[in-house]
Write a protein that holds these residues in place. Structure first.
Motif, PDB file in Angstrom:
ATOM      1  N   PHE A 121      -0.877   3.192   9.368  1.00  0.00           N
ATOM      2  CA  PHE A 121      -0.108   4.179   8.614  1.00  0.00           C
ATOM      3  C   PHE A 121       1.389   3.886   8.594  1.00  0.00           C
ATOM      4  O   PHE A 121       2.117   4.472   7.793  1.00  0.00           O
ATOM      5  N   PHE A 122       1.873   3.020   9.484  1.00  0.00           N
ATOM      6  CA  PHE A 122       3.307   2.715   9.494  1.00  0.00           C
ATOM      7  C   PHE A 122       3.726   1.790   8.352  1.00  0.00           C
ATOM      8  O   PHE A 122       4.907   1.624   8.096  1.00  0.00           O
ATOM      9  N   TYR A 123       2.748   1.164   7.716  1.00  0.00           N
ATOM     10  CA  TYR A 123       3.069   0.126   6.724  1.00  0.00           C
ATOM     11  C   TYR A 123       2.673   0.579   5.322  1.00  0.00           C
ATOM     12  O   TYR A 123       1.638   1.200   5.127  1.00  0.00           O
ATOM     13  N   LYS A 124       3.503   0.166   4.374  1.00  0.00           N
ATOM     14  CA  LYS A 124       3.222   0.502   2.978  1.00  0.00           C
ATOM     15  C   LYS A 124       2.117  -0.355   2.398  1.00  0.00           C
ATOM     16  O   LYS A 124       1.368   0.069   1.525  1.00  0.00           O
ATOM     17  N   SER A 125       2.062  -1.602   2.856  1.00  0.00           N
ATOM     18  CA  SER A 125       1.043  -2.505   2.324  1.00  0.00           C
ATOM     19  C   SER A 125       0.823  -3.660   3.298  1.00  0.00           C
ATOM     20  O   SER A 125       1.611  -3.865   4.227  1.00  0.00           O
TER      21      SER A 125
END
Lengths: 703, 199
Positions: free
Chosen positions: A349-353
């Motif tokens: 969840f910390f990363y956009k992609s």
């Protein structure tokens, strides 16, 4: 104690300031509110003054379990931990963190229905409970240790059957976004730092007793078997997620992932999850693999088995063995990782992609690293809000603006930009240590972004993608999927609503036609439920379902039935027309305790508990104007990203007048005043909460 | 009469034994997710018949036996493929919907995909992730699926079958006869992204 079964009969009270340990009769003081959250609310009402802050020694931390904990009732492993919540913004109010595991049953077997922790120790301590022997022990050697080491140390002292609920260094350091964890992965969010403020590192409990079933034993066995026969997979999803020979329906969105060819690859030897015919009760545990559901097929090869709580066949916490983790990531990470649901997704969840997608290796690794860190440091995710906040403030350049250059440069942003999971080793421990401005603010929760950094809450309330609802907390199964019902229930609590009653039905995987047929029996009309992406105007049956949703949540949290599985109002059984049994709670309660109660009578107890939560909120906010000041909706609820009108295909865009009508109906069904959203004097009295009415009359808090 | 009474005990005739064995075989195969053809029944029965090890072929009308058995045991069900050939299953262990998938698998993969998508769109208001056709019970390869979708785009029989992509690039199929494009897009996004962000 009286002749009731179910309850252990005593509540343990531990004053850490004086070292005094005492017990009181559960039934005399708390029977009307069952246990669990009911017990917690009652203690706060009776003993904690309005205005008490979370870390004041006058605040109390109440571990409550219910009469079904430790029995053979399926999914009875829940403990409710109630206190004045440190992440509730701008003013701390009552809320509850919940965990599963074995804590609840061990507490009952030791002879207690709850623990009231009060005061503050003058040095780090841990609480040892072995049956009637309760000791406050020195924890200076444990302070500063992770949750795993703490657990191991204490278990070596008390023996392998002891259950240890501990905080990590986040809780010790008074990081509001912290947890209490037992059995490796069972975490209660938002309450870790309250325990830390009391200098209490852990509570370990080992019981050798049992829970007495007061009613007919044969009848009890019959009800348990009936209950088991109606179970689906995790969240009471009652159809498989791919076509199975026995199944009339399947749904790719459900957690019943078992299928021939999908095997627990790290078990020795590997175990095929199989077709899992619902009539084979010995295969219930194979239906769910939440790691595979959330992380994709990559997780099957690393799956050892499903773990879970006392007396629950669902096993929703997946144990994974990932041999390459220690060498690839270092930092002490182990090859064994166990988690479920939103905790499992913490790292991703910390990363956009991710370059290889959300179901690829990198995302999988991020999840492994995330679970490893948060379950040892004891950090809470606030249902993904900490990550959504982080992504927003990073990508909008807020972090750079708000923290000093030296601190900014101290982070490995190059790794973050490349979606490298090892970035989490840089960020997460700093949150637990309150190291620097960024980590401290993130650890305080979303409210600190508004209160400390001066970011406008309105901005959060406008953006559906941020998932923010109010009071420092996110939406949880809201209007995005449950329309008016979801919106209304999200207004009621002082943290995210943490309610799954409705979800266990709405996401069960049955086609809408079948759901509507069941809804007619349960809430009086097919119109109580809507097909997803096709919602209809508010009606009375939706309001009835909304009321039922919240009363059952409180009932489950007070009985110690898992609200991630109950209620069981649908089933996988075609021969029953997929119906479940809405009377299971009252059946179990009646036989376990020996006090016969109908569904309606027990629901009224749930209503009393819910009413007490409402009263605590009114009292501590100091206003009866709940509709205006508490039960609010964020702006994004009334917007559609594509400009679609309410009630048109594909939208979740709510209509203000319709939702106001929904609130009117909801208040009306509960006997609450429509103008203020406060329960009336008559309602308090009807719910045997006359003491609330008396106090509120004096304070002018009655509508 | 298929039974003889001897000393109060019932003794099964050879036909009865065979027909019971066929019923058991159909149920076993249904549990495994397989339909049974007459050819399959014949091969199995030959192998189990007395003298099979000596190459003796039993002189029994298996189809007639099965028809009688099906009248007595109503879980035994026949479903016909596109050529009209019967396939057998036990409704106790296999649903009609699953049997339909297996029947379609015997025929045109384009029809298999299209009918699966149409049913999901009409009965359950759900788009179908393309990837489900890789898994059991479909077991199509990625190459086969891509070829099928290409052909469907050019075939007027399948013009209602539409594709939509989610924000993370997953493709879903739906039937425009039953689902509005806006709604299909929203539902796909919810299944693929929304649900996972709201666990």
């Amino acid at each position: 104690m009286a002749t009731f079964g179910g309850w252990a009969g005593k509540v343990l009270r531990v004053d850490l300031s004086t070292g005094r340990i005492s017990t009181e009769d559960t039934l005399e003081k708390y029977k009307d509110v069952l246990g669990g959250t009911g017990l917690g609310y009652k203690v706060l009402w009776d003993e904690v003054k309005p205005g008490t802050k979370p870390y004041d020694s006058e605040n109390k931390l109440i571990f409550g379990v219910g009469p079904l904990a430790g029995t053979g009732a399926p999914s009875n492993g829940r403990t409710a931990i109630t206190t004045i919540y440190p992440t509730c913004w701008p003013k701390p109010l009552v809320a509850t963190g919940h965990f599963g595991g074995d804590f609840a049953c061990q507490l009952k077997y030791a002879g207690y229905d709850g623990i009231i922790i009060e005061g503050k120790a003058d040095r780090p301590v841990w609480l040892s409970i072995t049956d009637g022997k309760v000791e406050i022990k020195d924890a200076r050697h444990l302070w500063g240790q992770g949750i795993r080491r703490t657990n191991l140390d204490i278990v070596q002292e008390l023996g392998p059957t002891a259950c240890v609920a501990a905080i990590g260094i986040a809780g010790e350091n008074l990081v509001p976004m912290s947890t209490i964890i037992n059995n490796v992965s069972h975490s209660a969010g938002g309450v870790g730092s309250v325990m830390g403020a009391k200098n209490l590192k852990a509570i370990a409990v080992r019981g050798s007793g049992y829970v007495r079933i007061a009613g007919d034993k044969a009848e009890w066995e019959k009800v348990i078997k009936h209950h088991l026969a109606l179970l689906g997979s995790n969240n009471q999803h009652v159809v498989p997620n791919s076509p199975q020979p026995w199944a009339e329906f399947s749904h790719p969105g459900v957690r019943w992932v078992a299928s021939k060819g999908r095997a627990w690859g790290a078990a020795q030897p590997p175990i095929d999850s199989g077709t899992c015919d619902p009539h084979d009760l010995n295969r219930i545990a194979y239906r769910t693999n939440n790691a595979a559901f959330y992380l994709g097929n990559i997780a099957w090869q690393y799956t050892v088995r499903g773990n879970g709580c006392t007396s629950c066949p669902i096993r929703c916490h997946t144990l994974l063995r990932v041999p390459y983790l220690p060498e690839k990531y270092g930092n002490g990470i182990t090859e064994n990782i166990q988690s479920t649901c939103v905790r499992l997704l913490f790292g991703r969840f910390f990363y956009k992609s991710f370059t290889d997608g959300f179901l690829g290796r990198t995302a999988f690794d991020a999840c492994m690293v995330g679970v490893y860190l948060i379950d040892d440091l004891g950090i809470w995710d606030n249902y993904g809000q900490i990550q959504r906040d982080f992504i927003k403030i990073y990508h909008e350049g807020t972090i750079k603006d708000k923290i000093g250059e030296a601190e900014f440069k101290s982070y490995s942003w190059d790794k973050y930009a490349k979606s490298d999971p090892s970035f989490l080793f840089d960020l997460i421990p700093r949150i637990a240590r309150k190291e620097g401005e960024l980590a401290t603010v993130l650890g305080k929760g979303t409210g600190a972004l508004f209160g400390q950094w001066g970011l406008p809450e309105e901005e959060w309330k406008k953006d559906e993608g941020l998932g923010y609802w109010k009071m420092g907390h996110p939406q949880h199964h809201s209007s995005l999927e449950a329309y008016q019902l979801g919106a209304i229930i999200n207004t009621q609590y002082n943290r995210d609503v943490q309610c799954h009653t409705h979800q266990n039905f709405l996401r069960n995987g049955l086609p809408i036609k079948e759901q509507k047929r069941l809804a007619k029996d349960l809430w009086g009309s097919e119109d109580a439920v809507d097909d997803i992406g096709m919602y209809t105007p508010m009606n009375l049956n939706k309001a009835k379902m909304t009321r039922w949703t919240l009363l059952r949540k409180e009932l489950h949290d007070s009985l110690s039935l898992c609200n991630w599985m109950a209620p069981v109002v649908a089933s996988p059984l075609k021969e029953r027309g997929y119906s479940g049994d809405d009377t299971l709670e009252s059946l179990l309660y009646s036989i376990a305790t020996g006090e016969k109660m109908t569904r309606e009578e027990l629901d009224e107890v749930g209503e009393r508990i819910f009413g007490l939560h409402r009263a605590l909120t009114i009292r501590d906010m100091g206003t009866k104007e709940m509709r205006k000041e508490h039960d609010t909706f964020p702006d994004w609820v009334f917007k559609d990203r594509q400009g679609r009108a309410p009630f048109t295909p594909g939208t979740t865009h709510m209509e203000k007048n319709d939702l106001n009508l929904g609130m009117d109906m909801f208040y009306n069904l509960l006997g609450w005043d429509k103008a203020t959203g406060s329960p009336t004097e008559e309602t308090y009295k009807k719910l045997k909460l006359g003491y609330v009415a008396e106090e509120f009359e004096k304070k002018g808090l009655l509508p | 009469m298929t039974k003889h009474q001897q000393g109060g005990a019932s003794i099964l005739t050879e036909e009865e034994k065979v027909s019971r064995s066929i019923a058991a075989m159909i149920r076993d195969k249904s549990r495994e997710g397989l339909l049974v053809s007459m050819q399959g029944i014949w091969e199995e029965s030959i192998n189990q018949a007395p003298g099979a090890d000596k190459g003796v072929v039993p002189e029994i009308d298996l189809q007639a036996l099965l028809i009688v058995r099906m009248k007595e045991e109503d879980d035994l069900t026949a479903i016909r493929n596109q050529e009209g050939q019967p396939r057998y299953y036990s409704s106790r262990f296999m649903s009609e919907n699953y049997a339909k998938i297996l029947i379609r698998k015997e025929g045109d993969p384009l029809v298999l995909i299209a009918e699966t998508v149409r049913e999901s769109s009409s009965l359950a208001s759900r788009p179908v992730p393309v990837a489900i056709f890789l898994a059991s019970p479909f077991h199509l390869s990625q190459v086969e699926i891509s070829a099928c979708l290409q052909q469907m785009r050019e075939d007027r029989r399948f013009q209602d079958i539409r594709q939509t992509a989610t924000s993370i690039g997953t493709y879903f199929l739906y039937s425009a006869l039953h689902l509005d494009p806006d709604r299909a897009s929203m539902l796909s996004e919810w299944l693929d992204v929304g649900q996972h962000q709201n666990p």
